[in-house]
Design a protein around this motif. Structure first.
Motif, PDB file in Angstrom:
ATOM      1  N   LYS A 190      39.206  -9.127 -11.614  1.00  0.00           N
ATOM      2  CA  LYS A 190      38.890  -9.311 -12.982  1.00  0.00           C
ATOM      3  C   LYS A 190      38.458 -11.020 -13.155  1.00  0.00           C
TER       4      LYS A 190
ATOM      5  N   TYR B 193      37.759 -14.018 -15.297  1.00  0.00           N
ATOM      6  CA  TYR B 193      38.447 -14.779 -16.417  1.00  0.00           C
ATOM      7  C   TYR B 193      37.627 -15.975 -16.933  1.00  0.00           C
TER       8      TYR B 193
ATOM      9  N   CYS C 212      38.476 -19.394 -18.833  1.00  0.00           N
ATOM     10  CA  CYS C 212      39.427 -19.933 -19.473  1.00  0.00           C
ATOM     11  C   CYS C 212      39.310 -21.341 -19.432  1.00  0.00           C
TER      12      CYS C 212
ATOM     13  N   SER D  67      47.161 -11.758 -17.318  1.00  0.00           N
ATOM     14  CA  SER D  67      45.854 -12.080 -17.809  1.00  0.00           C
ATOM     15  C   SER D  67      46.041 -13.555 -18.105  1.00  0.00           C
TER      16      SER D  67
ATOM     17  N   THR E 235      39.772 -15.315 -21.382  1.00  0.00           N
ATOM     18  CA  THR E 235      39.054 -13.999 -21.799  1.00  0.00           C
ATOM     19  C   THR E 235      38.478 -13.262 -20.659  1.00  0.00           C
ATOM     20  N   CYS E 236      38.828 -12.031 -20.659  1.00  0.00           N
ATOM     21  CA  CYS E 236      38.396 -11.127 -19.211  1.00  0.00           C
ATOM     22  C   CYS E 236      36.989 -10.791 -19.490  1.00  0.00           C
TER      23      CYS E 236
END
Length: 187
Positions: free
Chosen positions: A51, A53, A55, A73, A76-77
């Motif tokens: 994924k 991200y 950030c 996490s 924001t993905c």
């Protein structure tokens, strides 16, 4: 959590460029005011468990204290890589896309629910559309109150939409905020 390599970065930037165009520069150079530093940092893209991200760098520095298997996490993905190696944007990227969108489509109120259930946008559902859209461009879908609902790919250009019959598909659905309810286990 690691930085993206060159091929991953180019794939992610190509997909984002499809939706935001030259505003991609705003995403990359956006100053971050998070963290204890008085000088603003920058935002960056990181890969964790296939994924991607988005950030702040200060958040990445603080996350280095957490072991990789324990990190769920960060930021924001915005998308994920499939098993086949393709990159797909996720609905969490909608706020970034909507703020920097190059092409926009507005839906009539009676058509919002159809789009939020995962259906394509028909010509009869269009309230407004920006000029100079070409088939294949990334499009952000809004309601008439300028609330972002989702995103997709233009199936027809702006000129072709004017001649299209009411049941013709204008935007091919890719993601919408209804996914928060439909796919809450996967997000």
């Amino acid at each position: 959590m690691r930085p993206l390599d060159e091929t991953e970065t180019s794939v992610v930037f190509e997909k984002l460029f499809k939706f935001v165009g030259n505003n991609l520069k705003n995403l990359v150079e956006n100053p971050s005011h998070e963290g204890p530093d008085s000088t603003p940092g920058r935002y960056c893209f990181r890969l964790n468990k296939n994924k991607i991200y988005y950030c702040s760098e200060s958040l990445v520095k603080r996350a280095t204290n957490i072991a990789r298997p324990n990190l769920v996490s960060l930021g924001t993905c915005i998308g994920k890589y499939t098993h086949g190696g393709n990159f797909h944007l996720t609905v969490q990227a909608l706020n970034l896309l909507a703020a920097n969108a190059k092409h926009k489509v507005w839906l009539k109120p009676q058509s919002e629910m159809s789009f939020l259930y995962g259906n394509h946008v028909l010509k009869s559902a269009l309230g407004r559309i920006t000029e100079n859209i070409i088939a294949g461009d990334g499009v952000v879908v809004f309601n008439m109150a300028d609330v972002p609902l989702g995103f997709g790919v233009a199936a027809k250009s702006t000129q072709d939409c004017r001649k299209l019959d009411p049941n013709g598909i204008v935007v091919l659905h890719q993601g919408d905020i209804g996914e928060y309810l439909r796919m809450e286990d996967e997000l």
